[in-house]
Design an enzyme around this catalytic site. Structure first.
Site, PDB file in Angstrom:
ATOM      1  N   LYS A  32       5.120 -24.647 -17.260  1.00 36.33           N
ATOM      2  CA  LYS A  32       6.201 -23.955 -16.556  1.00 36.33           C
ATOM      3  C   LYS A  32       6.453 -22.579 -17.169  1.00 36.33           C
ATOM      4  O   LYS A  32       5.998 -22.315 -18.295  1.00 36.33           O
ATOM      5  CB  LYS A  32       7.474 -24.793 -16.655  1.00 36.33           C
ATOM      6  CG  LYS A  32       7.932 -24.974 -18.110  1.00 36.33           C
ATOM      7  CD  LYS A  32       9.019 -26.018 -18.264  1.00 36.33           C
ATOM      8  CE  LYS A  32       9.444 -26.134 -19.716  1.00 36.33           C
ATOM      9  NZ  LYS A  32      10.370 -27.264 -19.919  1.00 36.33           N
TER      10      LYS A  32
ATOM     11  N   ARG B 150      21.869 -33.669 -18.234  1.00 39.19           N
ATOM     12  CA  ARG B 150      21.367 -32.570 -17.407  1.00 39.19           C
ATOM     13  C   ARG B 150      20.914 -33.204 -16.099  1.00 39.19           C
ATOM     14  O   ARG B 150      21.694 -33.901 -15.475  1.00 39.19           O
ATOM     15  CB  ARG B 150      20.246 -31.836 -18.171  1.00 39.19           C
ATOM     16  CG  ARG B 150      19.914 -30.470 -17.658  1.00 39.19           C
ATOM     17  CD  ARG B 150      18.892 -29.747 -18.521  1.00 39.19           C
ATOM     18  NE  ARG B 150      17.565 -30.366 -18.507  1.00 39.19           N
ATOM     19  CZ  ARG B 150      16.503 -29.879 -19.133  1.00 39.19           C
ATOM     20  NH1 ARG B 150      16.593 -28.766 -19.844  1.00 39.19           N
ATOM     21  NH2 ARG B 150      15.342 -30.489 -19.065  1.00 39.19           N
TER      22      ARG B 150
ATOM     23  N   HIS C 215      14.440 -37.258 -20.210  1.00 39.24           N
ATOM     24  CA  HIS C 215      14.220 -36.154 -21.147  1.00 39.24           C
ATOM     25  C   HIS C 215      15.182 -36.284 -22.330  1.00 39.24           C
ATOM     26  O   HIS C 215      16.337 -36.661 -22.149  1.00 39.24           O
ATOM     27  CB  HIS C 215      14.450 -34.826 -20.412  1.00 39.24           C
ATOM     28  CG  HIS C 215      13.939 -33.621 -21.135  1.00 39.24           C
ATOM     29  ND1 HIS C 215      12.645 -33.519 -21.609  1.00 39.24           N
ATOM     30  CD2 HIS C 215      14.541 -32.450 -21.454  1.00 39.24           C
ATOM     31  CE1 HIS C 215      12.489 -32.332 -22.176  1.00 39.24           C
ATOM     32  NE2 HIS C 215      13.614 -31.666 -22.112  1.00 39.24           N
TER      33      HIS C 215
ATOM     34  N   ARG D  26       4.921 -35.374 -23.026  1.00 38.86           N
ATOM     35  CA  ARG D  26       5.065 -34.039 -22.412  1.00 38.86           C
ATOM     36  C   ARG D  26       5.353 -32.982 -23.486  1.00 38.86           C
ATOM     37  O   ARG D  26       6.431 -32.384 -23.508  1.00 38.86           O
ATOM     38  CB  ARG D  26       6.219 -34.031 -21.393  1.00 38.86           C
ATOM     39  CG  ARG D  26       6.192 -35.113 -20.327  1.00 38.86           C
ATOM     40  CD  ARG D  26       7.259 -34.854 -19.257  1.00 38.86           C
ATOM     41  NE  ARG D  26       8.602 -34.698 -19.819  1.00 38.86           N
ATOM     42  CZ  ARG D  26       9.476 -35.684 -19.981  1.00 38.86           C
ATOM     43  NH1 ARG D  26       9.184 -36.916 -19.602  1.00 38.86           N
ATOM     44  NH2 ARG D  26      10.658 -35.438 -20.515  1.00 38.86           N
TER      45      ARG D  26
ATOM     46  N   TYR E 198      18.804   5.453 -31.282  1.00 42.57           N
ATOM     47  CA  TYR E 198      20.164   5.541 -30.718  1.00 42.57           C
ATOM     48  C   TYR E 198      21.238   5.122 -31.722  1.00 42.57           C
ATOM     49  O   TYR E 198      21.117   4.097 -32.394  1.00 42.57           O
ATOM     50  CB  TYR E 198      20.290   4.633 -29.500  1.00 42.57           C
ATOM     51  CG  TYR E 198      19.504   5.096 -28.291  1.00 42.57           C
ATOM     52  CD1 TYR E 198      19.744   6.329 -27.703  1.00 42.57           C
ATOM     53  CD2 TYR E 198      18.536   4.275 -27.737  1.00 42.57           C
ATOM     54  CE1 TYR E 198      19.031   6.731 -26.589  1.00 42.57           C
ATOM     55  CE2 TYR E 198      17.817   4.678 -26.622  1.00 42.57           C
ATOM     56  CZ  TYR E 198      18.067   5.905 -26.047  1.00 42.57           C
ATOM     57  OH  TYR E 198      17.354   6.303 -24.937  1.00 42.57           O
TER      58      TYR E 198
ATOM     59  N   CYS F 229      14.656   0.266 -28.485  1.00 39.30           N
ATOM     60  CA  CYS F 229      14.922   0.937 -27.206  1.00 39.30           C
ATOM     61  C   CYS F 229      14.238   0.171 -26.073  1.00 39.30           C
ATOM     62  O   CYS F 229      13.579  -0.826 -26.305  1.00 39.30           O
ATOM     63  CB  CYS F 229      14.407   2.368 -27.255  1.00 39.30           C
ATOM     64  SG  CYS F 229      14.983   3.292 -28.695  1.00 39.30           S
TER      65      CYS F 229
ATOM     66  N   ASP G 295      11.665   0.909 -24.244  1.00 42.55           N
ATOM     67  CA  ASP G 295      10.202   0.971 -24.217  1.00 42.55           C
ATOM     68  C   ASP G 295       9.572   1.135 -25.597  1.00 42.55           C
ATOM     69  O   ASP G 295       8.360   1.130 -25.724  1.00 42.55           O
ATOM     70  CB  ASP G 295       9.747   2.170 -23.374  1.00 42.55           C
ATOM     71  CG  ASP G 295      10.495   2.249 -22.066  1.00 42.55           C
ATOM     72  OD1 ASP G 295      10.432   1.255 -21.322  1.00 42.55           O
ATOM     73  OD2 ASP G 295      11.152   3.274 -21.811  1.00 42.55           O
TER      74      ASP G 295
HETATM   75  C1  LIG Z   1      10.093 -28.033 -20.919  1.00 41.52           C
HETATM   76  C2  LIG Z   1      10.010 -29.502 -20.773  1.00 41.52           C
HETATM   77  C3  LIG Z   1       9.234 -30.278 -21.643  1.00 41.52           C
HETATM   78  C4  LIG Z   1       8.585 -29.720 -22.881  1.00 41.52           C
HETATM   79  O1  LIG Z   1       9.552 -29.566 -23.889  1.00 41.52           O
HETATM   80  P1  LIG Z   1       9.101 -29.023 -25.323  1.00 41.52           P
HETATM   81  O2  LIG Z   1      10.343 -29.056 -26.116  1.00 41.52           O
HETATM   82  O3  LIG Z   1       8.573 -27.653 -25.096  1.00 41.52           O
HETATM   83  O4  LIG Z   1       8.062 -29.960 -25.810  1.00 41.52           O
HETATM   84  C5  LIG Z   1       9.089 -31.612 -21.371  1.00 41.52           C
HETATM   85  N1  LIG Z   1       9.689 -32.165 -20.299  1.00 41.52           N
HETATM   86  C6  LIG Z   1      10.463 -31.463 -19.456  1.00 41.52           C
HETATM   87  C7  LIG Z   1      11.118 -32.125 -18.321  1.00 41.52           C
HETATM   88  C8  LIG Z   1      10.672 -30.111 -19.679  1.00 41.52           C
HETATM   89  O5  LIG Z   1      11.456 -29.415 -18.855  1.00 41.52           O
END
Ligand SMILES: *Cc1c(COP(=O)(O)O)cnc(C)c1O
Length: 366
Positions: A34, A130, A162, A218, A259, A306, A308
Site C-alpha cells: 500500500k 479502528r 489487526h 502481513r 530563512y 526550504c 526545494d
Molecule cells: C499497513 C498494514 C500492515 C503492515 O503493518 P506493518 O506495521 O508495516 O507491518 C498489516 N496489515 C494491515 C491491515 C495494514 O494496514
C-alpha cells in the site's frame, strides 16, 4: 551521474527481506505494498515481494489493487480499505479479494453485479479500535456472511484482524487481541463458515509472536528493511535517498543561514546547497537537527529546511559541487534516524519521500 535527486531502491533487498520473513515465520506472507509500496513504488515493490516468495499482496485501496492487475500481477491481492460507492464489480472481475469491515460493506459487496462471485475476507475489531466489526456484533456478522454465501452471492475466503500494540511485545493488549481473534474464529465456525485464510500479524507480531501467525502474516515495514522491534532476522533497508551538491561556498563568521537565520556561523563555514526540501519529504521540523552523509562523513543540516533545498555544513569534509549527499540509506544514517529526529516512525519517513523524486531500481549485485 546525472541525477539531481533520486531514491535508489534495491529490489533485491526487498526480495531477501521477504524470503527472510517467510523462513523465520514458517508462514506464508502477505506483503503489504500500500501507499506506493511504502514509498518504494507500488509495482516494483510488488514484483520484488513476489520474487522473495510472498504468496499474497495487500493494499489499502481498490485503485492500488487494480494498478497491480494492470501491471500483470497474477498473485492473490487483498484490498482492505475500500470505501462505499467504489466500483466493486471491477474488483470481482479482476479477481481482487475485498475485506468487509462492516455489515453495510458486506451487503454492498454481495450486491455487486459481476460475472465472478466476489471473494470476501471478514475483518474483526479485536481491540485495535479502528476498522472491523466489534465483538458484540460477531454472531450477526457471521450469520449474514453465511447467508450471503449460501445464496451464492459471495465467497468468504478469509478472516482477519489487526494489532494495536504489537511493537510493545509486553503490552497486555496483545494477549487480549490474540484471545479475541480466536473467539472471532470460533464464532465463524459456529455459524458454519470455514475460512481458508486467517491472519492477524503485522511486522512486529510476525517477528515476536508465532501465536499470531495462523495461515498468513502481513509484515509491512519489515519488508522494506525497518523492523519495528529488535530481531535476529536479517533485514536490509531498501531505499537510499540522495542528491548532489548544487553549490559549495564559504560563509564568513556571524552569517545567517536560510530563512529566519536560525543558524548563524560561529566561524568561517563551508556550506553546500542540497536540492531536496520539504516538498520532497524532508520535514521542515528537522531544521538544524538532522544529519546527512557526504563522502562518508556525517554532516549536520544548518538552518531551516526550504521547499526545494537544504543547507549542509561541510566543515569536516572536503566536498565540492556535484558530490553526493546521502540523506538516508542502509548505513550510517537510516530512515530510523530521520524518524527519531522528526518525532515519528520510519514508515512516515519512507512514504513521504515526494513524488518529484524519481525512483531508480537496482539489484544490489549490480
Ligand atoms: C499497513 C498494514 C500492515 C503492515 O503493518 P506493518 O506495521 O508495516 O507491518 C498489516 N496489515 C494491515 C491491515 C495494514 O494496514
Amino acid at each position: 551521474m546525472s541525477f539531481q535527486a533520486e531514491a535508489v531502491v534495491d529490489v533485491s533487498a526487498i526480495s531477501a527481506n521477504v524470503a527472510g520473513l517467510v523462513a523465520a515465520s514458517r508462514t506464508q506472507v502477505l506483503a503489504p505494498v500500500k501507499a506506493n509500496g511504502y514509498g518504494h513504488g507500488l509495482v516494483p515493490a510488488a514484483f520484488a515481494c513476489l520474487d522473495g516468495g510472498a504468496a499474497w499482496l495487500g493494499v489499502a485501496t481498490l485503485d492500488e489493487a487494480l494498478t497491480l492487475r494492470r501491471a500483470g500481477v497474477k498473485a492473490p491481492v487483498l484490498a482492505w480499505l475500500v470505501g462505499p460507492g467504489q466500483d466493486l464489480a471491477s474488483a470481482a472481475e479482476h479477481d481482487i479479494e475485498l475485506s468487509a469491515m462492516s455489515f453495510a460493506q458486506l451487503e454492498e459487496i454481495a450486491a455487486t453485479k459481476a460475472r465472478h462471485r466476489p471473494r470476501v475476507q471478514l475483518e474483526a475489531d479485536t481491540g485495535m479500535g479502528r476498522g472491523g466489526v466489534p465483538p458484540t456484533l460477531w454472531p450477526g456478522f457471521a450469520e449474514l456472511a453465511h447467508k450471503l454465501q449460501s445464496q451464492g452471492r459471495i465467497e468468504v475466503t478469509g478472516a482477519w484482524s489487526h494489532m494495536a500494540c504489537a511493537d510493545e511485545p509486553e503490552h497486555p493488549a496483545n494477549a487480549k487481541q490474540r484471545e479475541s481473534f480466536a473467539q472471532f474464529l470460533d464464532v465463524l465456525s459456529s455459524a458454519g463458515l470455514s475460512v481458508r485464510w486467517r491472519h492477524l500479524a503485522n511486522s512486529a507480531a510476525t517477528l515476536t509472536d508465532p501465536r499470531t501467525h495462523y495461515d498468513l502474516v502481513r509484515p509491512g515495514i519489515a519488508i522494506y528493511g525497518y523492523p519495528p522491534v529488535s530481531t535476529t532476522v536479517k533485514l536490509t533497508p531498501a531505499m537510499t535517498l540522495r542528491t548532489r551538491l548544487a553549490m559549495v561556498k564559504t560563509l564568513p563568521p556571524n552569517h545567517g543561514v536560510s530563512y529566519g537565520h536560525t543558524f548563524v556561523t560561529p566561524h568561517p563555514t563551508r556550506v553546500g546547497v542540497a536540492p531536496l526540501g520539504y516538498a520532497d519529504g524532508i520535514a521542515r521540523a528537522v531544521s538544524n537537527v538532522a544529519k546527512v552523509v557526504v563522502k562518508d562523513k556525517i554532516c549536520p543540516i544548518r538552518g531551516r529546511v526550504c521547499m526545494d533545498q537544504t543547507m549542509i555544513d561541510l566543515t569536516d569534509v572536503d566536498a565540492s559541487t556535484g558530490d553526493v549527499v546521502e540523506f538516508f540509506g542502509n548505513t550510517p544514517v537510516t530512515a530510523q534516524d530521520w524518524a527519531r529526529w522528526n518525532d515519528t516512525i520510519s514508515y512516515e519517513i519512507l512514504v513521504t519521500v515526494g513524488s518529484r523524486v524519481p525512483r531508480r531500481y537496482v539489484k544490489a549485485a549490480e
